[in-house]
Motif scaffolding. Structure first.
Motif, PDB file in Angstrom:
ATOM      1  N   THR A  92      25.017  58.357  13.252  1.00 36.29           N
ATOM      2  CA  THR A  92      24.496  59.630  12.761  1.00 36.29           C
ATOM      3  C   THR A  92      24.827  60.685  13.808  1.00 36.29           C
ATOM      4  OG1 THR A  92      22.331  59.439  13.846  1.00 36.29           O
ATOM      5  CG2 THR A  92      22.551  58.408  11.666  1.00 36.29           C
ATOM      6  N   GLU A  93      24.469  61.913  13.544  1.00 39.47           N
ATOM      7  CA  GLU A  93      24.703  62.967  14.539  1.00 39.47           C
ATOM      8  C   GLU A  93      23.884  62.737  15.801  1.00 39.47           C
ATOM      9  OE1 GLU A  93      24.375  66.973  13.154  1.00 39.47           O
ATOM     10  OE2 GLU A  93      25.631  66.585  11.411  1.00 39.47           O
ATOM     11  N   GLU A  94      22.734  62.068  15.669  1.00 41.01           N
ATOM     12  CA  GLU A  94      21.846  61.858  16.810  1.00 41.01           C
ATOM     13  C   GLU A  94      22.119  60.569  17.567  1.00 41.01           C
ATOM     14  OE1 GLU A  94      20.423  62.311  13.613  1.00 41.01           O
ATOM     15  OE2 GLU A  94      20.406  64.473  13.872  1.00 41.01           O
ATOM     16  N   GLY A  95      22.780  59.589  16.929  1.00 37.89           N
ATOM     17  CA  GLY A  95      23.015  58.302  17.572  1.00 37.89           C
ATOM     18  C   GLY A  95      23.364  57.240  16.558  1.00 37.89           C
ATOM     19  N   ILE A  96      22.728  56.056  16.692  1.00 34.41           N
ATOM     20  CA  ILE A  96      22.923  54.970  15.737  1.00 34.41           C
ATOM     21  C   ILE A  96      21.572  54.649  15.111  1.00 34.41           C
ATOM     22  CG2 ILE A  96      23.586  52.556  15.406  1.00 34.41           C
ATOM     23  CD1 ILE A  96      25.489  52.836  17.784  1.00 34.41           C
ATOM     24  N   SER A  97      21.509  54.789  13.811  1.00 35.12           N
ATOM     25  CA  SER A  97      20.293  54.500  13.059  1.00 35.12           C
ATOM     26  C   SER A  97      20.317  53.033  12.635  1.00 35.12           C
ATOM     27  CB  SER A  97      20.247  55.421  11.834  1.00 35.12           C
ATOM     28  OG  SER A  97      19.163  55.090  11.022  1.00 35.12           O
ATOM     29  N   PHE A  98      19.179  52.346  12.781  1.00 38.52           N
ATOM     30  CA  PHE A  98      19.087  50.943  12.380  1.00 38.52           C
ATOM     31  C   PHE A  98      17.640  50.611  12.063  1.00 38.52           C
ATOM     32  CE2 PHE A  98      18.248  50.992  16.868  1.00 38.52           C
ATOM     33  CZ  PHE A  98      17.360  49.970  17.113  1.00 38.52           C
ATOM     34  N   THR A  99      17.436  49.482  11.405  1.00 42.62           N
ATOM     35  CA  THR A  99      16.085  49.036  11.067  1.00 42.62           C
ATOM     36  C   THR A  99      15.909  47.620  11.566  1.00 42.62           C
ATOM     37  OG1 THR A  99      16.079  50.420   9.083  1.00 42.62           O
ATOM     38  CG2 THR A  99      14.448  48.660   9.177  1.00 42.62           C
ATOM     39  N   ARG A 100      14.768  47.385  12.196  1.00 40.12           N
ATOM     40  CA  ARG A 100      14.401  46.046  12.649  1.00 40.12           C
ATOM     41  C   ARG A 100      12.969  45.784  12.175  1.00 40.12           C
ATOM     42  NH1 ARG A 100      14.508  47.517  19.130  1.00 40.12           N
ATOM     43  NH2 ARG A 100      12.528  48.632  19.119  1.00 40.12           N
ATOM     44  N   PRO A 101      12.398  44.619  12.432  1.00 42.85           N
ATOM     45  CA  PRO A 101      11.068  44.310  11.887  1.00 42.85           C
ATOM     46  C   PRO A 101       9.979  45.337  12.221  1.00 42.85           C
ATOM     47  CG  PRO A 101      12.084  42.309  12.697  1.00 42.85           C
ATOM     48  CD  PRO A 101      12.993  43.449  13.089  1.00 42.85           C
ATOM     49  N   ASP A 102      10.105  46.043  13.327  1.00 40.40           N
ATOM     50  CA  ASP A 102       9.089  47.046  13.668  1.00 40.40           C
ATOM     51  C   ASP A 102       9.412  48.413  13.073  1.00 40.40           C
ATOM     52  OD1 ASP A 102      11.222  47.218  15.473  1.00 40.40           O
ATOM     53  OD2 ASP A 102       9.974  47.912  17.117  1.00 40.40           O
ATOM     54  N   GLY A 103      10.357  48.477  12.132  1.00 41.33           N
ATOM     55  CA  GLY A 103      10.611  49.720  11.398  1.00 41.33           C
ATOM     56  C   GLY A 103      11.950  50.361  11.706  1.00 41.33           C
ATOM     57  N   PRO A 104      12.194  51.521  11.089  1.00 41.33           N
ATOM     58  CA  PRO A 104      13.437  52.257  11.331  1.00 41.33           C
ATOM     59  C   PRO A 104      13.485  52.780  12.769  1.00 41.33           C
ATOM     60  CG  PRO A 104      12.145  53.283   9.561  1.00 41.33           C
ATOM     61  CD  PRO A 104      11.341  52.158  10.109  1.00 41.33           C
ATOM     62  N   GLN A 105      14.670  52.712  13.369  1.00 43.55           N
ATOM     63  CA  GLN A 105      14.838  53.114  14.765  1.00 43.55           C
ATOM     64  C   GLN A 105      16.081  53.984  14.906  1.00 43.55           C
ATOM     65  OE1 GLN A 105      12.458  52.183  16.941  1.00 43.55           O
ATOM     66  NE2 GLN A 105      11.471  50.785  15.498  1.00 43.55           N
ATOM     67  N   LEU A 106      16.150  54.685  16.030  1.00 44.45           N
ATOM     68  CA  LEU A 106      17.326  55.474  16.361  1.00 44.45           C
ATOM     69  C   LEU A 106      17.709  55.189  17.810  1.00 44.45           C
ATOM     70  CD1 LEU A 106      19.397  57.680  15.597  1.00 44.45           C
ATOM     71  CD2 LEU A 106      17.795  59.329  16.559  1.00 44.45           C
ATOM     72  N   LEU A 107      18.918  54.715  18.005  1.00 41.46           N
ATOM     73  CA  LEU A 107      19.461  54.476  19.340  1.00 41.46           C
ATOM     74  C   LEU A 107      20.209  55.730  19.743  1.00 41.46           C
ATOM     75  CD1 LEU A 107      19.902  52.252  21.531  1.00 41.46           C
ATOM     76  CD2 LEU A 107      22.027  51.705  20.334  1.00 41.46           C
ATOM     77  N   ARG A 108      19.831  56.337  20.867  1.00 43.52           N
ATOM     78  CA  ARG A 108      20.448  57.597  21.283  1.00 43.52           C
ATOM     79  C   ARG A 108      20.807  57.555  22.763  1.00 43.52           C
ATOM     80  NH1 ARG A 108      15.218  57.723  21.234  1.00 43.52           N
ATOM     81  NH2 ARG A 108      13.994  58.928  22.672  1.00 43.52           N
ATOM     82  N   ALA A 109      21.748  58.392  23.140  1.00 45.96           N
ATOM     83  CA  ALA A 109      22.188  58.457  24.535  1.00 45.96           C
ATOM     84  C   ALA A 109      21.131  59.141  25.389  1.00 45.96           C
ATOM     85  CB  ALA A 109      23.507  59.225  24.631  1.00 45.96           C
TER      86      ALA A 109
END
Length: 137
Positions: A92-109
């Motif tokens: 995404t524009e902000e980083g890498i969006s992903f979902t794991r058991p604890d919910g939606p997450q965003l990996l960012r620099a």
């Protein structure tokens, strides 16, 4: 007579130059352009190993089966045995969006300070999920 020959030769040279059509380069099809100049996403630079604290880790790989902008994130994100796995991510524009058991997450620099972890504060090249969860190189 010499002037006449020079005049005829110069006229022929001039006419032969005028006879040529200008060459206009045709744009290449998009598929050819993509192979000539590959576009690199900023998140592509994140591919590889990242280390957290207390055994936490992250490996970012491109998901070649899906294509550009898709990643596989293999991570140990907590101390419990079930706090690990491989998750599909999308750029995404902000980083890498992903979902794991604890919910939606965003990996960012970010940097070590952004991780919120005192053991990483000196690091400059990090990826952050949440305050208290970060991975650095």
């Amino acid at each position: 007579m010499m002037k006449k020959i020079l005049f005829i030769l110069s006229t022929l040279v001039f006419l032969s130059a005028c006879d040529k059509e200008p060459q206009v380069s045709q744009p290449q099809p998009a598929s050819v352009q993509a192979t000539l100049v590959p576009e690199v996403l900023p998140t592509d630079k994140w591919v590889g190993q990242w280390v957290g604290v207390e055994g936490l880790s992250l490996t970012v790989n491109k998901d070649q089966s899906i294509g550009r902008g898709h990643y596989l994130l293999t991570m140990r994100y907590g101390l419990d045995d079930d706090a690990s796995g491989t998750f599909k991510g999308v750029a995404t524009e902000e980083g890498i969006s992903f979902t794991r058991p604890d919910g939606p997450q965003l990996l960012r620099a970010g940097d070590g300070v952004a991780t919120g972890l005192k053991w990483l504060t000196e690091k400059k090249d990090c990826l952050v999920v949440n305050t208290g969860e970060g991975y650095c190189r």
